[in-house]
Design a protein around this motif. Sequence first.
Motif, PDB file in Angstrom:
ATOM      1  N   UNK A   1     -57.533  36.327 -28.511  1.00 54.87           N
ATOM      2  CA  UNK A   1     -56.155  36.707 -28.825  1.00 54.87           C
ATOM      3  C   UNK A   1     -55.495  35.642 -29.668  1.00 54.87           C
ATOM      4  N   UNK A   2     -54.617  36.042 -30.586  1.00 51.88           N
ATOM      5  CA  UNK A   2     -53.945  35.049 -31.437  1.00 51.88           C
ATOM      6  C   UNK A   2     -53.069  34.132 -30.611  1.00 51.88           C
ATOM      7  N   UNK A   3     -52.979  32.879 -31.053  1.00 47.89           N
ATOM      8  CA  UNK A   3     -52.158  31.877 -30.380  1.00 47.89           C
ATOM      9  C   UNK A   3     -50.997  31.520 -31.295  1.00 47.89           C
ATOM     10  N   UNK A   4     -49.787  31.522 -30.752  1.00 43.19           N
ATOM     11  CA  UNK A   4     -48.633  31.188 -31.566  1.00 43.19           C
ATOM     12  C   UNK A   4     -48.670  29.719 -31.939  1.00 43.19           C
ATOM     13  N   UNK A   5     -47.937  29.367 -32.994  1.00 47.19           N
ATOM     14  CA  UNK A   5     -47.948  27.986 -33.473  1.00 47.19           C
ATOM     15  C   UNK A   5     -47.411  27.045 -32.406  1.00 47.19           C
ATOM     16  N   UNK A   6     -46.313  27.456 -31.726  1.00 47.36           N
ATOM     17  CA  UNK A   6     -45.739  26.573 -30.716  1.00 47.36           C
ATOM     18  C   UNK A   6     -46.703  26.360 -29.563  1.00 47.36           C
ATOM     19  N   UNK A   7     -47.406  27.438 -29.128  1.00 46.22           N
ATOM     20  CA  UNK A   7     -48.370  27.301 -28.048  1.00 46.22           C
ATOM     21  C   UNK A   7     -49.563  26.465 -28.474  1.00 46.22           C
ATOM     22  N   UNK A   8     -49.992  26.612 -29.740  1.00 41.22           N
ATOM     23  CA  UNK A   8     -51.194  25.913 -30.182  1.00 41.22           C
ATOM     24  C   UNK A   8     -51.000  24.416 -30.249  1.00 41.22           C
ATOM     25  N   UNK A   9     -49.740  23.941 -30.344  1.00 41.84           N
ATOM     26  CA  UNK A   9     -49.490  22.510 -30.449  1.00 41.84           C
ATOM     27  C   UNK A   9     -48.920  21.933 -29.163  1.00 41.84           C
ATOM     28  N   UNK A  10     -48.783  22.701 -28.110  1.00 40.90           N
ATOM     29  CA  UNK A  10     -48.256  22.199 -26.847  1.00 40.90           C
ATOM     30  C   UNK A  10     -49.324  21.356 -26.161  1.00 40.90           C
ATOM     31  N   UNK A  11     -48.960  20.143 -25.771  1.00 43.89           N
ATOM     32  CA  UNK A  11     -49.934  19.202 -25.214  1.00 43.89           C
ATOM     33  C   UNK A  11     -50.171  19.462 -23.734  1.00 43.89           C
ATOM     34  N   UNK A  12     -50.541  20.696 -23.387  1.00 41.53           N
ATOM     35  CA  UNK A  12     -50.775  21.014 -21.985  1.00 41.53           C
ATOM     36  C   UNK A  12     -52.091  20.447 -21.474  1.00 41.53           C
ATOM     37  N   UNK A  13     -52.882  19.829 -22.367  1.00 42.03           N
ATOM     38  CA  UNK A  13     -54.090  19.171 -21.908  1.00 42.03           C
ATOM     39  C   UNK A  13     -53.776  17.960 -21.045  1.00 42.03           C
ATOM     40  N   UNK A  14     -52.520  17.500 -21.068  1.00 39.94           N
ATOM     41  CA  UNK A  14     -52.117  16.407 -20.183  1.00 39.94           C
ATOM     42  C   UNK A  14     -52.088  16.847 -18.726  1.00 39.94           C
ATOM     43  N   UNK A  15     -51.988  18.145 -18.498  1.00 38.46           N
ATOM     44  CA  UNK A  15     -51.879  18.671 -17.140  1.00 38.46           C
ATOM     45  C   UNK A  15     -53.229  18.993 -16.513  1.00 38.46           C
ATOM     46  N   UNK A  16     -54.307  18.849 -17.270  1.00 40.56           N
ATOM     47  CA  UNK A  16     -55.612  19.223 -16.747  1.00 40.56           C
ATOM     48  C   UNK A  16     -56.064  18.270 -15.647  1.00 40.56           C
ATOM     49  N   UNK A  17     -56.900  18.801 -14.772  1.00 38.91           N
ATOM     50  CA  UNK A  17     -57.370  18.027 -13.631  1.00 38.91           C
ATOM     51  C   UNK A  17     -58.742  17.410 -13.852  1.00 38.91           C
ATOM     52  N   UNK A  18     -59.285  17.508 -15.052  1.00 37.16           N
ATOM     53  CA  UNK A  18     -60.579  16.878 -15.322  1.00 37.16           C
ATOM     54  C   UNK A  18     -60.432  15.919 -16.499  1.00 37.16           C
ATOM     55  N   UNK A  19     -61.196  14.832 -16.504  1.00 34.32           N
ATOM     56  CA  UNK A  19     -61.049  13.787 -17.528  1.00 34.32           C
ATOM     57  C   UNK A  19     -61.387  14.277 -18.925  1.00 34.32           C
ATOM     58  N   UNK A  20     -60.868  13.552 -19.914  1.00 35.33           N
ATOM     59  CA  UNK A  20     -61.169  13.868 -21.304  1.00 35.33           C
ATOM     60  C   UNK A  20     -62.675  13.808 -21.566  1.00 35.33           C
ATOM     61  N   UNK A  21     -63.344  12.869 -20.912  1.00 31.98           N
ATOM     62  CA  UNK A  21     -64.772  12.667 -21.172  1.00 31.98           C
ATOM     63  C   UNK A  21     -65.612  13.864 -20.753  1.00 31.98           C
ATOM     64  N   UNK A  22     -65.065  14.738 -19.916  1.00 31.73           N
ATOM     65  CA  UNK A  22     -65.823  15.899 -19.471  1.00 31.73           C
ATOM     66  C   UNK A  22     -65.436  17.169 -20.219  1.00 31.73           C
ATOM     67  N   UNK A  23     -64.607  17.043 -21.227  1.00 30.22           N
ATOM     68  CA  UNK A  23     -64.204  18.212 -21.988  1.00 30.22           C
ATOM     69  C   UNK A  23     -64.683  18.193 -23.427  1.00 30.22           C
TER      70      UNK A  23
END
Length: 632
Positions: free
Chosen positions: A192-214
């Motif tokens: 599904x298409x992602x809006x520009x505002x959603x595509x740049x939202x830094x919600x990756x800060x809320x994830x429960x797994x480390x950057x190294x595992x993504x």
Amino acid sequence: MEPPDRAEDVVVHTITSDPRVAMETYWREVQSIEEEEEEEVEMEETEEERKSVDEEEAWLTEAGLSSLVTGSAPAEEATPPSTEALISTLTRQQAATVRRRLDRYNQTLKSRNRQPIRDVRDVFTQFQGDDEESAERGSDPCATESPPPPCRYHTSTKTIRRSKHPGRAPLPTLLFEDQLTPPAAHTCPATPPVTVSDSRRADWLLRDYPYSEGVAEHRRGGVCWDCLRFHADESGERPFVPVSPSEGLTWADDLSSRDLLSLGYITHIELSTFLLSLGVQIKRTHPLRRRLLRRDSGVFGVPLKFLLDGDRKSSPGIKVPLVLQKMLSVLESSLQTEGLLRVPGSAARLKYLRRELDRCFAGFDWSAVRQVEAAGLLKMFIRELPTPLLTHTHLASYRAVLGISSVFHQVQALQLLSLLLPEAHRETLRVLLVFLRAVVAHQDQNRMSLWNVSMVMAPNLFPAHRHQHGRRQLGGSKAPVLTAQEEMEEAVGGAYLVRLMITHQDLLWTVPNFLLTQVRHMTQASNQVWDSLARTRKKLLQRRRNSNWTQGAELCEGVIRVQAPLHSRVSMAVQLDGQTRARDVTAHFQGHSSSIRLYEVGGNIAERRLHPDCPLLDVYRVNPHCDWLIKP
């Protein structure tokens, strides 16, 4: 490559990021630095004359594991967590990184006929190849051949036992990527298409797994979901949209010194694991360092910590040196001045002002300082710090960020690096970036685009090696000479990093959820020996101080008791619901003071200042045994 000839400044009527103009600006800044250094700088001893530092030992010490190399804990202002508590907090990939470093360190000792302090088998009980294979394999969302691990954390240390205290709400569980549901982009081309505002939202800060595992897909060159999502609009200079504070994120300066110590250890290990997962190697070099002539007083060439110690005698609680605040104040009143930061002031005038500031900062007349002089003093102050603003320890890691091919992952790496900076350096960098963003915001008037500002500041934040050409160190050995191509790459690379930090500065000071969760687990593991006894004693003391409490009111589910020892209303019981925010609680205690904040104290954290919009029910569920304290 020779720098362009220095010419008189001309009026530019258009905002430009022309590479030739930008490079001329860069080399002009480097040349200005060189001219000052001829009189102000003395060279250190040659590398051969200095005692070499073992890289692996330094890495383990920075990771809070000095007991593995010295047999004793480091002398820190705050009590460091035990080695076992720290290791039990790590994920499998993070633990594999530590084991790899410890193995390498032990092999180095054996090659020198020295006995290691701790054998790797005394620290990790699982078979060594198991986690290494896991680290190399990464976290493949499509992998199903192995069952998911029962616990998110590496729990193979010998002395740690998980507390199973009844009634304690479990901490958020981090998931391996192979336990996550793969995004639609991995299995279905029609996403599904992602809006520009959603595509740049830094919600990756809320994830429960480390950057190294993504980043497994990114390293393999496959379809990286994050890269597809965050780079969809190809807006490299547009910042990511910060996550709302109402979602419970924490800033680095909201944590206590003890929590920051734990955070630094975990972040150091995660950064190394993250870069390794991306296939990026940190080139640990020992560049020729410069030191200023030692001074017993003054403001230039003095460590930030010493400046702050002196300033706090008259201005308690400040986090940025007063001299830097004064310089920025002069510049902020002239943001529309054309050529701000680029146009050089008189060298003789700058030397005079510098001497006066060093002689008597308290009585210095700032009204006589022009904008171009304040800009020159600012850049001089930054580059003459005995320890660079980005520190000797982390400069190589900053440059290693250039080896990451994705802007999204570059910002993640810069965020981890910013959290690793000492508090004085981090806060100074923060106010500097805020000022530079304000300069760029007035580019229609001052003709200083984002790239131009980055080019001017790069040689001050990332010391250039070009001045070493043709010079000899003490002892007669010749300094490394950069080729023209290397000089160009160094200039552009430094400016690119400055541009990233200016653009995405709002994210650099935010603690990702997974790091805060690991800090909580480390605190919990460190305190579990006497946790039950301490809780019982705390309840007894509370009952003595509040004889009118009833057991039902004290233990009701979802009810917290907020303590305010500095206010006439000492305490108050609060029933939490999904809408209760920290500001709702502090509003009952403000009275004549509006600067008070709510703190989460104890339990699985040392002390954390809560944002006014922080949802308290989420904090209660994560840390049900903490105290709630009102103070400034």
